[in-house]
Design a protein around this motif. Structure first.
Motif, PDB file in Angstrom:
ATOM      1  N   UNK A   1       0.820  -1.212   0.000  1.00  0.00           N
ATOM      2  CA  UNK A   1       0.000   0.000   0.000  1.00  0.00           C
ATOM      3  C   UNK A   1       0.850   1.258   0.000  1.00  0.00           C
ATOM      4  N   UNK A   2       0.348   2.257  -0.667  1.00  0.00           N
ATOM      5  CA  UNK A   2       0.871   3.618  -0.512  1.00  0.00           C
ATOM      6  C   UNK A   2       0.440   4.105   0.875  1.00  0.00           C
ATOM      7  N   UNK A   3       1.085   5.178   1.357  1.00  0.00           N
ATOM      8  CA  UNK A   3       0.703   5.714   2.665  1.00  0.00           C
ATOM      9  C   UNK A   3      -0.203   6.943   2.535  1.00  0.00           C
ATOM     10  N   UNK A   4       0.361   8.096   2.213  1.00  0.00           N
ATOM     11  CA  UNK A   4      -0.404   9.345   2.210  1.00  0.00           C
ATOM     12  C   UNK A   4      -1.571   9.284   1.227  1.00  0.00           C
ATOM     13  N   UNK A   5      -2.745   9.559   1.748  1.00  0.00           N
ATOM     14  CA  UNK A   5      -3.932   9.558   0.908  1.00  0.00           C
ATOM     15  C   UNK A   5      -4.519   8.182   0.670  1.00  0.00           C
ATOM     16  N   UNK A   6      -3.820   7.135   1.141  1.00  0.00           N
ATOM     17  CA  UNK A   6      -4.287   5.771   0.912  1.00  0.00           C
ATOM     18  C   UNK A   6      -4.498   5.046   2.238  1.00  0.00           C
ATOM     19  N   UNK A   7      -3.419   4.625   2.870  1.00  0.00           N
ATOM     20  CA  UNK A   7      -3.556   3.983   4.189  1.00  0.00           C
ATOM     21  C   UNK A   7      -3.737   5.036   5.281  1.00  0.00           C
TER      22      UNK A   7
ATOM     23  N   UNK B   1       2.635  -8.133   4.094  1.00  0.00           N
ATOM     24  CA  UNK B   1       2.135  -6.765   3.925  1.00  0.00           C
ATOM     25  C   UNK B   1       3.266  -5.758   4.132  1.00  0.00           C
ATOM     26  N   UNK B   2       3.325  -4.760   3.240  1.00  0.00           N
ATOM     27  CA  UNK B   2       4.309  -3.697   3.412  1.00  0.00           C
ATOM     28  C   UNK B   2       3.773  -2.416   2.770  1.00  0.00           C
ATOM     29  N   UNK B   3       4.586  -1.367   2.811  1.00  0.00           N
ATOM     30  CA  UNK B   3       4.181  -0.115   2.169  1.00  0.00           C
ATOM     31  C   UNK B   3       5.258   0.407   1.237  1.00  0.00           C
ATOM     32  N   UNK B   4       4.821   1.223   0.274  1.00  0.00           N
ATOM     33  CA  UNK B   4       5.707   1.892  -0.673  1.00  0.00           C
ATOM     34  C   UNK B   4       5.321   3.366  -0.666  1.00  0.00           C
ATOM     35  N   UNK B   5       6.248   4.218  -0.280  1.00  0.00           N
ATOM     36  CA  UNK B   5       5.914   5.622  -0.036  1.00  0.00           C
ATOM     37  C   UNK B   5       7.001   6.568  -0.538  1.00  0.00           C
ATOM     38  N   UNK B   6       6.626   7.816  -0.739  1.00  0.00           N
ATOM     39  CA  UNK B   6       7.609   8.847  -1.057  1.00  0.00           C
ATOM     40  C   UNK B   6       8.320   9.318   0.205  1.00  0.00           C
ATOM     41  N   UNK B   7       7.780   8.967   1.353  1.00  0.00           N
ATOM     42  CA  UNK B   7       8.385   9.376   2.625  1.00  0.00           C
ATOM     43  C   UNK B   7       9.702   8.630   2.877  1.00  0.00           C
ATOM     44  N   UNK B   8      10.470   9.155   3.837  1.00  0.00           N
ATOM     45  CA  UNK B   8      11.635   8.439   4.349  1.00  0.00           C
ATOM     46  C   UNK B   8      11.166   7.421   5.375  1.00  0.00           C
ATOM     47  N   UNK B   9      12.066   6.541   5.807  1.00  0.00           N
ATOM     48  CA  UNK B   9      11.718   5.601   6.863  1.00  0.00           C
ATOM     49  C   UNK B   9      11.413   6.335   8.162  1.00  0.00           C
TER      50      UNK B   9
END
Length: 275
Positions: A7-13, A38-46
């Protein structure tokens, strides 16, 4: 069939308060305990992602900086990284400087992950970015002559769309780069993000898929930068609040981020798999 859920994070999860709801945390943790990958893929840093996903017990590698890095979240160990070459850095810097923009520069300096910026050239968008990351050990305020030190892998330019558009137009036509220009969620300013062309959520997901010998990928997203991971997923679901371009290529539309769309879909579909 072994399935990887991403899943993406911002706007999604994440909901509009930039948090994962208690329901989503409880649901996803329970399914992971039963064996869901389950994991995430994001533009954010860890660092930033760890704050907003607090409570989720993710043991799998996570994808950050839009695919520049794949990291083991528990230890911080970098499993793979993609950086600019010297010539790629020089060209990007030339374009950024030529448009009189002072970016946030993400780089490794002496083996340490850093975010460098010039405090004398902050705009409102940069100030907001910094205000949300107080105490972040990556932050490195510098003068212009030190801004591009180290091995950089990501540049973020924040400001008005009209000022960022020339940078985007110059670099998106160069196949050495992947460049995005989008309005910040729930804000007026735009972000122009520049990274090496090989740095994509799709490529990073393929690595994690192979690492865990998965047969399938199911992806969730909301924005244009999720398009490439949708193209390699066996199933892909856009939240109701997603941009129209993503909805058009999605397998289906699920409830919006403020209605726990991802967790509710997983509750309904994945619970059956594990009984």
């Amino acid at each position: 069939m072994k399935t990887l859920y991403v899943t993406d994070l911002d706007g999604t999860l994440l909901n509009t308060k930039d948090r994962v709801s208690e329901y989503s945390i409880r649901t996803i943790n329970r399914l992971m305990e039963k064996g869901m990958l389950f994991t995430y893929a994001t533009a954010r840093s860890l660092v930033s992602a760890s704050v907003v996903t607090q409570g989720l017990s993710i043991d799998m590698p996570v994808i950050v900086y839009n695919g520049c890095l794949v990291i083991q979240p528990r230890t911080g160990k970098v499993l793979s990284s993609i950086q600019f070459t010297r010539k790629e850095r020089e060209k990007a810097i030339e374009i950024i400087k030529g448009n009189q923009i002072s970016p946030l520069v993400y780089s490794y300096i002496g083996g340490k992950e850093c975010v460098s910026w010039n405090p004398d050239k902050e705009n409102e968008g940069v100030q907001r970015y910094l205000s949300l990351r107080k105490g972040d050990k990556r932050l490195r305020p510098v003068e212009d002559n030190q801004l591009y030190d180290g091995e950089s892998f990501y540049y973020t330019c924040i400001g008005e769309k009209e000022k960022l558009l020339p940078i985007y137009e110059a670099l998106c036509l160069d196949n050495r780069y992947r460049c995005t220009l989008a309005q910040e969620l729930y804000r007026e300013e735009y972000w122009c993000e520049i990274m090496p062309s090989a740095a994509t959520k799709a490529n990073a997901i393929k690595q994690v898929k192979e690492l865990f010998n998965c047969d399938r990928v199911v992806a969730f997203g909301d924005a244009v930068n999720d398009m490439n991971m949708f193209t390699i997923a066996d199933e892909c679901y856009a939240v109701e609040n997603a941009v129209s371009e993503l909805k058009e290529v999605a397998t289906g539309i699920i409830a919006c981020n403020d209605e726990d769309g991802v967790a509710r879909w997983l509750e309904e579909k994945v619970s059956k798999e594990f009984g």
